[in-house]
Design a protein around this motif. Sequence first.
Motif, PDB file in Angstrom:
ATOM      1  N   GLU A   1       0.825  -1.205   0.000  1.00  8.07           N
ATOM      2  CA  GLU A   1       0.000   0.000   0.000  1.00  8.07           C
ATOM      3  C   GLU A   1       0.858   1.254   0.000  1.00  8.07           C
ATOM      4  O   GLU A   1       0.518   2.259  -0.642  1.00  8.07           O
ATOM      5  CB  GLU A   1      -0.946   0.008   1.196  1.00  8.07           C
ATOM      6  N   GLU A   2       2.021   1.202   0.684  1.00  5.87           N
ATOM      7  CA  GLU A   2       2.913   2.358   0.708  1.00  5.87           C
ATOM      8  C   GLU A   2       3.522   2.596  -0.678  1.00  5.87           C
ATOM      9  O   GLU A   2       3.705   3.748  -1.098  1.00  5.87           O
ATOM     10  CB  GLU A   2       3.995   2.145   1.766  1.00  5.87           C
ATOM     11  N   PHE A   3       3.833   1.521  -1.395  1.00  9.32           N
ATOM     12  CA  PHE A   3       4.321   1.678  -2.765  1.00  9.32           C
ATOM     13  C   PHE A   3       3.222   2.239  -3.660  1.00  9.32           C
ATOM     14  O   PHE A   3       3.490   3.087  -4.526  1.00  9.32           O
ATOM     15  CB  PHE A   3       4.820   0.335  -3.305  1.00  9.32           C
ATOM     16  N   ALA A   4       2.005   1.769  -3.486  1.00  4.18           N
ATOM     17  CA  ALA A   4       0.889   2.299  -4.266  1.00  4.18           C
ATOM     18  C   ALA A   4       0.721   3.795  -4.012  1.00  4.18           C
ATOM     19  O   ALA A   4       0.448   4.572  -4.935  1.00  4.18           O
ATOM     20  CB  ALA A   4      -0.388   1.545  -3.933  1.00  4.18           C
ATOM     21  N   ALA A   5       0.888   4.195  -2.759  1.00  2.00           N
ATOM     22  CA  ALA A   5       0.756   5.607  -2.404  1.00  2.00           C
ATOM     23  C   ALA A   5       1.906   6.448  -2.933  1.00  2.00           C
ATOM     24  O   ALA A   5       1.785   7.669  -3.063  1.00  2.00           O
ATOM     25  CB  ALA A   5       0.659   5.755  -0.885  1.00  2.00           C
ATOM     26  N   ALA A   6       3.040   5.808  -3.249  1.00  3.20           N
ATOM     27  CA  ALA A   6       4.217   6.525  -3.733  1.00  3.20           C
ATOM     28  C   ALA A   6       4.279   6.609  -5.256  1.00  3.20           C
ATOM     29  O   ALA A   6       5.196   7.208  -5.815  1.00  3.20           O
ATOM     30  CB  ALA A   6       5.482   5.840  -3.214  1.00  3.20           C
ATOM     31  N   ARG A   7       3.297   6.045  -5.941  1.00  2.00           N
ATOM     32  CA  ARG A   7       3.294   6.069  -7.405  1.00  2.00           C
ATOM     33  C   ARG A   7       3.180   7.496  -7.940  1.00  2.00           C
ATOM     34  O   ARG A   7       2.335   8.275  -7.498  1.00  2.00           O
ATOM     35  CB  ARG A   7       2.111   5.274  -7.949  1.00  2.00           C
ATOM     36  N   VAL A   8       4.002   7.812  -8.932  1.00  4.64           N
ATOM     37  CA  VAL A   8       3.856   9.079  -9.648  1.00  4.64           C
ATOM     38  C   VAL A   8       2.788   8.863 -10.714  1.00  4.64           C
ATOM     39  O   VAL A   8       2.933   8.008 -11.596  1.00  4.64           O
ATOM     40  CB  VAL A   8       5.183   9.499 -10.290  1.00  4.64           C
TER      41      VAL A   8
END
Length: 251
Positions: free
Chosen positions: A48-55
């Motif tokens: 979820e943190e990677f999803a939130a970090a998507r440009v």
Amino acid sequence: MPETVTIYRAPTTVADADALADWLRDRIDAEVRVRDRLLGRVDDGVAEEFAAARVTDPHDPETGNTMTGIVRYEERALSNPSRAGGIVYDGRDVQRSLNAHVPGEQSLDHLHIALLDRALGTWGDHDGRWHKRVAVLGQPTLVSVPGLYEAPAKPEAYYEAKSKHALLTGDAPPREVLEAEIEGDFLVADDPRTTDALKGYLLAAVDFLDTGSAFCDDERCRLHDAHRQPGVVRAQLRDPTFCEAHAARYD
């Protein structure tokens, strides 16, 4: 100077973590270790943190899409890294996320350097857009292997040929065609020079922790962060290895 440096492999790339460790051992007074992939050690919450970090927009500083399908994609990519690709992530957000997952050794005496198979970027306030990066220095330092090929701009002839092809055909030419046609000093995906070209970025991570200085201004030095591909080749793959100041420290 850190007492210990741990390098984490990126097994889906051609970067040789063991060879990078050997090169560092010859230049710094620290124990250098190699471990398996850092992203293989994280828990489910990181997806979820990677999803939130998507440009999501190259001209929008806001990031993230945490819809269920995107989070599921990130879960699959974490467990099966060959599925990942084509996405840029906010390097600082990813760094903060992974800092909590560095295995039990988070002091500045122990530097962690993660080779990653993900493209990373940082927001540029000066021009209002995202910029891909090879390295995001700090704890842990993140080194993007695809960023080595994608972040520094290619020679002008590359973009001229791309525009000419598009003008004549209406389509963008395949990357492989351009890379075969254009002469010049630049790195391509899975380039056999990848490991050599990454050495200076790993040493820059050590130097940053030791001195607080991010990269070197001398374009001939391996600790220089070149913004164009010919500059990367010059700094990382040509003599001299270092500027005078860094040669005194590391050569």
